[in-house]
Design a protein around this motif. Structure first.
Motif, PDB file in Angstrom:
ATOM      1  N   MET A 270      -0.801   6.869   1.517  1.00  0.00           N
ATOM      2  CA  MET A 270      -0.655   6.530   0.094  1.00  0.00           C
ATOM      3  C   MET A 270      -1.810   5.650  -0.387  1.00  0.00           C
ATOM      4  SD  MET A 270       3.463   6.131   0.005  1.00  0.00           S
ATOM      5  CE  MET A 270       3.718   5.703  -1.692  1.00  0.00           C
ATOM      6  N   ALA A 271      -2.282   4.748   0.491  1.00  0.00           N
ATOM      7  CA  ALA A 271      -3.422   3.900   0.119  1.00  0.00           C
ATOM      8  C   ALA A 271      -4.686   4.745  -0.029  1.00  0.00           C
ATOM      9  CB  ALA A 271      -3.636   2.813   1.174  1.00  0.00           C
ATOM     10  N   ALA A 272      -4.864   5.693   0.891  1.00  0.00           N
ATOM     11  CA  ALA A 272      -6.035   6.576   0.805  1.00  0.00           C
ATOM     12  C   ALA A 272      -5.940   7.428  -0.459  1.00  0.00           C
ATOM     13  CB  ALA A 272      -6.106   7.462   2.041  1.00  0.00           C
ATOM     14  N   ASP A 273      -4.742   7.905  -0.726  1.00  0.00           N
ATOM     15  CA  ASP A 273      -4.507   8.763  -1.882  1.00  0.00           C
ATOM     16  C   ASP A 273      -4.874   8.067  -3.196  1.00  0.00           C
ATOM     17  OD1 ASP A 273      -3.775  11.340  -2.190  1.00  0.00           O
ATOM     18  OD2 ASP A 273      -1.706  10.893  -2.763  1.00  0.00           O
ATOM     19  N   ALA A 274      -4.542   6.777  -3.268  1.00  0.00           N
ATOM     20  CA  ALA A 274      -4.777   6.021  -4.497  1.00  0.00           C
ATOM     21  C   ALA A 274      -6.263   5.856  -4.780  1.00  0.00           C
ATOM     22  CB  ALA A 274      -4.100   4.659  -4.401  1.00  0.00           C
ATOM     23  N   ALA A 275      -7.083   5.989  -3.724  1.00  0.00           N
ATOM     24  CA  ALA A 275      -8.521   5.723  -3.898  1.00  0.00           C
ATOM     25  C   ALA A 275      -9.354   6.992  -3.875  1.00  0.00           C
ATOM     26  CB  ALA A 275      -8.994   4.779  -2.782  1.00  0.00           C
ATOM     27  N   ILE A 276      -8.718   8.134  -3.650  1.00  0.00           N
ATOM     28  CA  ILE A 276      -9.484   9.303  -3.236  1.00  0.00           C
ATOM     29  C   ILE A 276     -10.086  10.121  -4.379  1.00  0.00           C
ATOM     30  CG2 ILE A 276      -7.770  11.167  -3.153  1.00  0.00           C
ATOM     31  CD1 ILE A 276      -8.648  11.443  -0.131  1.00  0.00           C
ATOM     32  N   GLU A 277      -9.642   9.907  -5.601  1.00  0.00           N
ATOM     33  CA  GLU A 277     -10.081  10.785  -6.687  1.00  0.00           C
ATOM     34  C   GLU A 277     -11.406  10.388  -7.330  1.00  0.00           C
ATOM     35  OE1 GLU A 277      -8.849  13.582  -7.499  1.00  0.00           O
ATOM     36  OE2 GLU A 277      -6.989  13.559  -6.350  1.00  0.00           O
ATOM     37  N   CYS A 278     -12.166   9.519  -6.682  1.00  0.00           N
ATOM     38  CA  CYS A 278     -13.456   9.102  -7.251  1.00  0.00           C
ATOM     39  C   CYS A 278     -14.428  10.272  -7.262  1.00  0.00           C
ATOM     40  CB  CYS A 278     -14.028   7.957  -6.409  1.00  0.00           C
ATOM     41  SG  CYS A 278     -15.697   7.479  -6.900  1.00  0.00           S
TER      42      CYS A 278
END
Lengths: 243, 109
Positions: free
Chosen positions: A141-149
């Motif tokens: 979930m932490a990776a997911d929150a940052a991944i759309e850059c």
């Protein structure tokens, strides 16, 4: 956009690092974007105007500029939202060298992305079974929150710390590192940790939060950097960084 | 700023947070009770507790401020890391000496 005014006065940065704003008159249109305005100037008023764009729909991240003092994707910014009394000022992104007019040299931005070890390091081969990752796990979930850059550079241009300290890796690179720190398939953790905790690392962030305020993708790099600070602190105290 | 300096600055901030609250409470107490300078010195002189309390406060403040000043100089002045480090070290030492001198003045018998 003022419906009664048929024309928009647009001030565009002309020159390189040294230059000046030049005003142009551009006809107003319904649903006109800032990128439409720049394109109109280049096609009809001054073909020597340099700027950068590709997709025009907020996918590629190449058309970011400073619009009325604020970094934005010009393709997704309607003139009606940002014009003040029929005027708009458009400049190149800040914190990056200007090549010409509205086009900046993005190399420092991407070099820092590499310095922060932003590349995925595989821990398995194609012969191994695909790793199962629980979608609800905290790391995922932490990776997911940052991944759309999409690396548009808006956060980098908005960051005060980048402006003040040229060595600072910046929000995008650190946000990317955070998504990889939380990727259980990645094997580059130790090297990346040293990169994000070294000179120019996450500890330089002042948490001003301009990155999350301006991010067109509504990401929160400040939160990612806070996560890196915690991770780096744990690693330092446990001696992991000395190894 | 290196990670160790970052951690020292956070650590000293964490140390100072309760010390500031106690310090402010002491100021309120002393002024509301109308304590004279003599009353205060009578309680602080020879007191290991007040010597430790304000000694720790001064040490934490000197270190915290020096690291902060170093960051400000690096970010806002043309000084490089080396000179900023040198200046802020001197600044921290000055704060330490002045602070400990003040502590000594109220706790030494």
């Amino acid at each position: 956009m003022s419906e009664t005014s048929p024309e928009l006065t647009v001030s565009l940065w002309r020159g390189a690092q040294q230059g000046r704003y030049v005003a142009y008159k551009v006809p107003m249109r319904a649903s006109q974007t800032v990128l439409d305005v720049v394109t109109f100037v280049q096609r009809h008023l001054d073909p020597t105007l340099a700027y950068r764009f590709a997709c025009r729909v907020g996918v590629c991240g190449s058309c970011a500029m400073t619009v009325n003092g604020r970094p934005r994707w010009t393709c997704r910014t309607h003139v009606s939202k940002v014009s003040k009394g029929g005027r708009i000022e458009i400049g190149p992104l800040e914190n990056l060298p200007v090549i010409k007019d509205l086009a900046t040299d993005m190399r420092p931005f991407f070099e820092k992305w590499q310095q922060a070890e932003g590349s995925f390091v595989p821990s398995k081969t194609r012969h191994d079974p695909i790793e199962t990752i629980a979608p609800g796990s905290a790391a995922r979930m932490a990776a997911d929150a940052a991944i759309e850059c999409i690396n548009c550079g808006v956060c980098y241009a908005a960051c005060d710390t980048v402006r003040w300290d040229a060595s600072y890796l910046g929000p995008a690179a650190l946000n990317r590192a955070w998504s990889l720190v939380n990727d259980q398939r990645d094997a580059g953790g130790a090297v990346r940790l040293r990169a994000i905790a070294g000179s120019g690392g996450c500890q330089l962030c002042h948490s001003h939060q301009s990155c999350q305020e301006y991010c067109p993708q509504s990401l929160n790099p400040t939160r990612s950097i806070a996560g890196l600070k915690r991770r780096a602190t744990r690693a330092y105290l446990s001696g992991e960084l000395k190894a | 700023m290196s990670l160790p300096l970052y951690l020292w600055q956070r650590l000293t901030a964490a140390v100072m947070a309760p010390l500031v609250l106690v310090h402010v409470a002491v100021i309120f107490y002393a002024s509301r009770k109308g304590l004279s300078a003599g009353d205060i010195l009578g309680r602080t002189r020879g007191s290991l507790m007040w010597a430790s309390f304000y000694g720790a406060f001064v040490a934490a403040a000197a270190l915290h401020a020096a690291i902060g000043v170093r960051n400000v100089l690096i970010e806002w002045s043309p000084l490089g890391e080396g000179r900023a480090g040198m200046f802020s070290t001197l600044f921290g030492l000055l704060l330490l000496v002045l602070g400990l001198r003040a502590v000594a003045a109220v706790v030494l018998p």
